[in-house]
Design a protein around this motif. Structure first.
Motif, PDB file in Angstrom:
ATOM      1  N   GLU A 362     -18.509 -11.066  14.282  1.00 10.01           N
ATOM      2  CA  GLU A 362     -18.650 -10.103  13.666  1.00 10.01           C
ATOM      3  C   GLU A 362     -19.582  -9.769  12.413  1.00 10.01           C
ATOM      4  OE1 GLU A 362     -17.315  -6.196  12.131  1.00 10.01           O
ATOM      5  OE2 GLU A 362     -15.955  -7.601  11.701  1.00 10.01           O
ATOM      6  N   LYS A 364     -22.444  -9.950   9.922  1.00  9.38           N
ATOM      7  CA  LYS A 364     -23.677  -9.423   9.950  1.00  9.38           C
ATOM      8  C   LYS A 364     -24.613 -10.824  10.219  1.00  9.38           C
ATOM      9  CE  LYS A 364     -24.644 -11.850   6.331  1.00  9.38           C
ATOM     10  NZ  LYS A 364     -23.891 -13.033   5.993  1.00  9.38           N
ATOM     11  N   ALA A 417     -14.375  -9.763  -1.366  1.00  6.72           N
ATOM     12  CA  ALA A 417     -13.470  -9.328  -0.473  1.00  6.72           C
ATOM     13  C   ALA A 417     -13.872  -9.581   0.854  1.00  6.72           C
ATOM     14  CB  ALA A 417     -13.114  -8.060  -0.757  1.00  6.72           C
ATOM     15  N   ASP A 418     -15.215  -9.520   1.417  1.00 11.11           N
ATOM     16  CA  ASP A 418     -15.854  -9.663   2.709  1.00 11.11           C
ATOM     17  C   ASP A 418     -15.330 -10.817   3.230  1.00 11.11           C
ATOM     18  OD1 ASP A 418     -17.333  -7.443   2.314  1.00 11.11           O
ATOM     19  OD2 ASP A 418     -19.287  -8.253   1.875  1.00 11.11           O
ATOM     20  N   VAL A 421     -10.726 -11.100   2.416  1.00 11.62           N
ATOM     21  CA  VAL A 421      -9.683 -10.175   3.128  1.00 11.62           C
ATOM     22  C   VAL A 421      -9.494 -10.680   4.725  1.00 11.62           C
ATOM     23  CG1 VAL A 421      -9.298  -7.860   3.965  1.00 11.62           C
ATOM     24  CG2 VAL A 421     -10.245  -8.072   1.568  1.00 11.62           C
ATOM     25  N   TYR A 458      -4.137  -6.151  -7.674  1.00  7.09           N
ATOM     26  CA  TYR A 458      -5.005  -6.025  -6.603  1.00  7.09           C
ATOM     27  C   TYR A 458      -4.593  -6.810  -5.315  1.00  7.09           C
ATOM     28  CZ  TYR A 458      -9.242  -7.211  -4.200  1.00  7.09           C
ATOM     29  OH  TYR A 458     -10.492  -7.384  -3.446  1.00  7.09           O
ATOM     30  N   SER A 465      -3.165  -3.553   2.545  1.00  7.35           N
ATOM     31  CA  SER A 465      -4.069  -3.295   3.348  1.00  7.35           C
ATOM     32  C   SER A 465      -4.052  -4.152   4.870  1.00  7.35           C
ATOM     33  CB  SER A 465      -5.517  -3.217   2.609  1.00  7.35           C
ATOM     34  OG  SER A 465      -5.955  -4.679   2.516  1.00  7.35           O
ATOM     35  N   PHE A 468      -1.343  -2.987   6.992  1.00  2.63           N
ATOM     36  CA  PHE A 468      -1.850  -1.644   7.519  1.00  2.63           C
ATOM     37  C   PHE A 468      -2.742  -2.045   8.947  1.00  2.63           C
ATOM     38  CE2 PHE A 468      -5.027   1.690   7.963  1.00  2.63           C
ATOM     39  CZ  PHE A 468      -3.981   2.878   8.022  1.00  2.63           C
ATOM     40  N   PHE A 469      -3.765  -2.973   8.434  1.00  2.00           N
ATOM     41  CA  PHE A 469      -4.471  -3.417   9.355  1.00  2.00           C
ATOM     42  C   PHE A 469      -3.901  -3.865  10.610  1.00  2.00           C
ATOM     43  CE2 PHE A 469      -7.371  -6.500  11.721  1.00  2.00           C
ATOM     44  CZ  PHE A 469      -8.310  -5.625  12.014  1.00  2.00           C
TER      45      PHE A 469
ATOM     46  N   ASP B  15     -21.863  -2.340   2.945  1.00  2.16           N
ATOM     47  CA  ASP B  15     -21.718  -3.267   3.798  1.00  2.16           C
ATOM     48  C   ASP B  15     -21.572  -4.812   3.294  1.00  2.16           C
ATOM     49  OD1 ASP B  15     -21.851  -0.902   5.103  1.00  2.16           O
ATOM     50  OD2 ASP B  15     -23.737  -1.132   5.951  1.00  2.16           O
ATOM     51  N   THR B  16     -21.427  -5.491   4.387  1.00  2.00           N
ATOM     52  CA  THR B  16     -21.314  -6.801   3.992  1.00  2.00           C
ATOM     53  C   THR B  16     -22.445  -7.375   3.618  1.00  2.00           C
ATOM     54  OG1 THR B  16     -21.442  -7.241   6.378  1.00  2.00           O
ATOM     55  CG2 THR B  16     -19.300  -7.885   5.384  1.00  2.00           C
ATOM     56  N   THR B  63     -14.106  -4.605  -2.160  1.00  2.00           N
ATOM     57  CA  THR B  63     -13.431  -4.390  -0.890  1.00  2.00           C
ATOM     58  C   THR B  63     -14.311  -5.113   0.345  1.00  2.00           C
ATOM     59  OG1 THR B  63     -14.933  -2.463  -0.444  1.00  2.00           O
ATOM     60  CG2 THR B  63     -12.937  -1.857  -1.576  1.00  2.00           C
ATOM     61  N   ALA B  64     -13.798  -5.121   1.613  1.00  3.08           N
ATOM     62  CA  ALA B  64     -14.411  -5.853   2.646  1.00  3.08           C
ATOM     63  C   ALA B  64     -15.105  -4.791   3.424  1.00  3.08           C
ATOM     64  CB  ALA B  64     -13.336  -6.415   3.515  1.00  3.08           C
ATOM     65  N   GLY B  65     -16.607  -5.142   3.378  1.00  2.00           N
ATOM     66  CA  GLY B  65     -17.474  -4.404   3.854  1.00  2.00           C
ATOM     67  C   GLY B  65     -17.645  -4.474   5.466  1.00  2.00           C
ATOM     68  N   GLN B  66     -16.734  -5.254   6.108  1.00  3.06           N
ATOM     69  CA  GLN B  66     -17.333  -5.123   7.486  1.00  3.06           C
ATOM     70  C   GLN B  66     -16.511  -3.933   8.122  1.00  3.06           C
ATOM     71  OE1 GLN B  66     -15.802  -7.385   5.909  1.00  3.06           O
ATOM     72  NE2 GLN B  66     -16.029  -9.633   6.725  1.00  3.06           N
ATOM     73  N   ARG B  68     -14.980  -3.145  10.640  1.00  2.00           N
ATOM     74  CA  ARG B  68     -13.364  -3.091  11.213  1.00  2.00           C
ATOM     75  C   ARG B  68     -12.248  -2.993  10.052  1.00  2.00           C
ATOM     76  NH1 ARG B  68     -12.112  -8.825  13.605  1.00  2.00           N
ATOM     77  NH2 ARG B  68     -14.245  -8.945  14.070  1.00  2.00           N
ATOM     78  N   TYR B  69     -12.737  -3.380   8.842  1.00  2.00           N
ATOM     79  CA  TYR B  69     -11.710  -2.771   7.768  1.00  2.00           C
ATOM     80  C   TYR B  69     -12.112  -1.679   6.945  1.00  2.00           C
ATOM     81  CZ  TYR B  69     -10.722  -7.677   8.724  1.00  2.00           C
ATOM     82  OH  TYR B  69     -10.231  -8.823   9.457  1.00  2.00           O
ATOM     83  N   SER B  71     -11.199   1.191   7.483  1.00  2.00           N
ATOM     84  CA  SER B  71     -10.160   2.116   7.176  1.00  2.00           C
ATOM     85  C   SER B  71      -9.267   1.789   6.178  1.00  2.00           C
ATOM     86  CB  SER B  71      -9.524   2.141   8.693  1.00  2.00           C
ATOM     87  OG  SER B  71      -8.856   1.249   8.918  1.00  2.00           O
ATOM     88  N   LEU B  72      -9.456   0.613   5.588  1.00  2.00           N
ATOM     89  CA  LEU B  72      -8.704   0.166   4.646  1.00  2.00           C
ATOM     90  C   LEU B  72      -9.037   0.378   3.296  1.00  2.00           C
ATOM     91  CD1 LEU B  72      -8.061  -3.638   5.600  1.00  2.00           C
ATOM     92  CD2 LEU B  72      -6.851  -1.630   6.356  1.00  2.00           C
TER      93      LEU B  72
END
Lengths: 475, 194
Positions: A362, A364, A417-418, A421, A458, A465, A468-469, B15-16, B63-66, B68-69, B71-72
């Motif tokens: 997934e 990029k 976080a990319d 997470v 954090y 999160s 939630f996911f 985005d990522t 934050t995660a830029g993917q 799928r994430y 909504s978080l």
């Protein structure tokens, strides 16, 4: 708008003037355009706290869920004016009878009732269940003692239960301080009531909140035994949170689906430890009958330790340790990928790279344009496997002349976080947390404030999160 | 007001691979190259900006830029006083993504949150896909702080955060409590009834 006004009117009026509140609210309803013109009942619906007040041409209609004392105030107002009707559409007769009798007794100025009214008004801002609490308290606690508690509270302006400074929940603390004082007396007199918190009839959230506050009080009073009991009571309350089973089921399903193979990190867009991706299977068999390893076992192990720790602060520290473990993992994988990359750049092709590159479904893919296929592979592997993407253009600078001199200091990689997470979510998925939401609530509410004001907040958000996911994603 | 340190939660969106974490690492640890560690945890970082009249301590939440994430994200940006949406100016798609973040923040976020757009990788001018003028116009229309930045050369990185710090309201935090004078109200009430 109207509801806001109504709220402020209600708050501005002391408890004795419930009728003024009712009148003011009614006037507000009258200001609504459609009040008079509408031939249908309940036109302006005014959501008001946890209950709904609807105005009808014949008077105020209070929803069956009206539990707060503001609602009672309105009802009392309606009761005093015979021409008005009052309806509790779906409430049972018993409840209605009780409510009106309690209203009547409070009208006589019963001091204990007054205490409860005040309690109620405070808590009603947050909760809609105070009348139940008040009546329960009256049953088990003599009114005289409530008064004593109240007086003592009033006489000590310095708070024995000082709210943590600078926290957003300041308001909540203020509201509950009073309630806590009284409840504290309650449990102090009879510790067994702690275990009856469920019988108070509150939902899990409220129970938990209450117990939590009592726990804090117990700590402040250095009442160790009670604190411990309260801690267990808090977890018992928290155990009733519904969402837990949802996540737990999801995790069980996942682990069942991938039994014997291990859940692939790619499911979450997470990276497998590149060390393991050099196998054709992109996973390492640990031995017959054992599952595959994807490289984050240590972190999963730490995560599983959460269940062993009993103190909330210790749990949060475990989370921080798990975070550190993941970072260590990324660091070591970065080092590995770097060496793979260097080999590749020198023309030593490795199957591992292809596996690694194809594995990350997934993430990029940066099209870097006219480059040789080899270089492009290398770039992608770098960027995707470890997100060696610091300083934006570093991949850029590496690719045209992929030699060591472009990385004189072994350029550090920023793990944002990319990267983090997805791995963290993967680790949660692999762990055997039975009550993840409860754990989260437990930690984020009960851990020491000094800990929660730091970055722990954090990481707890990341955990939240992630849960939630996991609860909502389809796999 | 001077001497007061204001804590500000700042959330990074985008985005990522637009360089969110690199941007913030550049801001927080400008001595970047001197560090020998293979990785720097950049999901949560803090950095202090000193202004003439105040000090702002940013707590930076990545934050995660993917997709799928996506909504978080609300869990991360709730309670934030500033949001920096990062895109890669060499990648048109990432700019479209940034605009949708801005829209989401305007729609769902706190209306008082300071929004900022950062067009990253400006050092890579020859591969530019997003014209500066276009973004500037968009930013002006929406009242958003906008800088084209480069984490690589540090261009405009500090400027971006200083500008946000300047825009942050430097009010005392006690507002929330005084807006609901629960305690005072109660004591009056008590006097009345006894």
């Amino acid at each position: 708008m109207a509801s806001l006004l109504a709220e402020s009117v209600a708050l501005a009026n002391p408890a004795q003037n419930w009728q003024d509140v009712g009148r003011a609210l009614e006037e507000l309803f009258l200001m609504q355009d459609n009040y008079r013109t509408s031939s249908i009942d309940f036109k302006p619906r005014i959501p008001y706290g946890s209950f709904q007040v609807k105005s009808t041409p014949s008077g105020l209609l209070i929803d069956a869920d009206a539990k707060t004392l503001q609602a009672q105030a309105l009802m009392r107002h309606a009761l005093t004016r015979q021409s008005r009707t009052i309806e509790l559409p779906s409430a049972n007769v018993e409840r209605r009878r009780k409510l009106s009798s309690s209203l009547r007794s409070s009208a006589k100025g019963d001091p204990a009732e007054n205490v409860c009214l005040k309690l109620g008004r405070l808590v009603a801002m947050q909760q809609g269940q105070v009348d139940r609490f008040a009546s329960k308290m009256l049953q088990i606690y003599p009114a005289r003692d409530l008064e004593v508690a109240e007086r003592r509270l009033r006489e000590s302006p310095t708070d024995s239960l000082s709210a943590p400074s600078g926290r957003a929940e300041e308001l909540l603390h203020r509201v509950h301080r009073f309630l806590t004082q009284i409840s504290w007396k309650l449990v102090e007199a009879n510790p067994d009531t702690v275990n009856e918190s469920k019988e108070f009839g509150f939902d899990a959230d409220f129970c938990f909140d209450m117990t939590h506050r009592l726990f804090e009080a117990a700590l402040l009073e250095r009442h160790g035994d009670l604190a411990e009991r309260l801690l267990f009571a808090a977890s018992a309350c928290a155990a009733a949170f519904e969402d837990d089973s949802l996540v737990h089921e999801k995790l069980c399903d996942l682990q069942k689906t991938y039994r014997g193979r291990g859940i692939p990190p790619a499911l979450f867009g997470a990276k497998a430890h590149p060390q393991f991706c050099t196998d054709a299977s992109c996973g390492k068999e640990l031995g017959p009958g054992k599952s595959f390893a994807w490289g984050w076992e240590e972190a999963v192990e730490v995560m599983n330790r959460l269940t062993n720790e009993s103190l909330p602060t210790a749990k949060v520290e475990t989370i921080l340790e798990c975070v550190a473990e993941i970072h260590r993992g990324i660091a070591s994988s970065a080092a590995i990928t770097m060496s793979i990359h260097e080999e590749d750049a020198m023309g030593v092709s490795s199957d591992g790279i292809e596996d690694a590159a194809s594995f990350h479904i997934e993430t990029k893919s940066e099209d870097t344009g006219a480059r040789s296929r080899l270089e492009k592979d290398a770039t992608e592997t770098l960027a995707e496997t470890t997100e060696l993407e610091e300083l934006d253009g570093s991949a850029e600078s590496i690719s045209p002349s992929p030699t060591r001199q472009t990385m004189p200091f072994k350029t550090p990689k920023a793990v944002g976080a990319d990267d983090f997470v997805p791995i963290f979510i993967y680790v949660i998925a692999c762990s055997n947390l039975r009550q993840p939401w409860t754990l989260h609530k437990f930690m984020s509410t009960l851990a020491s404030d000094s800990l929660l004001s730091t970055e722990a907040k954090y990481w707890l958000t990341v955990l939240e999160s992630g849960l939630f996911f996991l609860a909502n994603a389809e796999f | 007001m001077s001497g007061k340190t204001h804590h500000s939660k700042l959330v990074l969106l985008g985005d990522t691979a637009v360089g969110k974490s690199c941007l913030v690492v550049r801001f927080v640890r400008d001595e970047f190259f001197e560090f020998q560690e293979p990785t720097i945890g950049a999901a949560f970082l803090t950095q202090t900006v000193t202004l003439d009249d105040a000090t702002v301590k940013f707590e930076i939440w990545d934050t995660a830029g993917q997709e799928r994430y996506r909504s978080l994200a609300p869990m991360y940006y709730r309670g934030a006083s500033a949001a920096v949406v990062v895109y890669d100016m060499t990648n048109r798609e990432s700019y479209d993504g940034a605009k949708s973040w801005i829209t989401e923040l305007q729609r769902r976020g706190d209306p008082n949150v300071i929004l900022a757009l950062a067009g990253n990788k400006v050092d890579n001018e020859e591969q530019r896909q997003v014209p500066k003028e276009e973004v500037q116009e968009y930013a002006n229309e929406n009242g958003i702080v906008f800088f084209e930045t480069s984490a690589k050369t540090a261009q405009n990185v500090r400027e971006l955060f200083v500008e946000i710090a300047n825009k942050l309201p430097k009010t005392e935090q006690a507002d929330e409590a005084s807006a609901f004078p629960v305690t005072d109200d109660v004591s009056e009430e008590k006097r009345g009834c006894c």
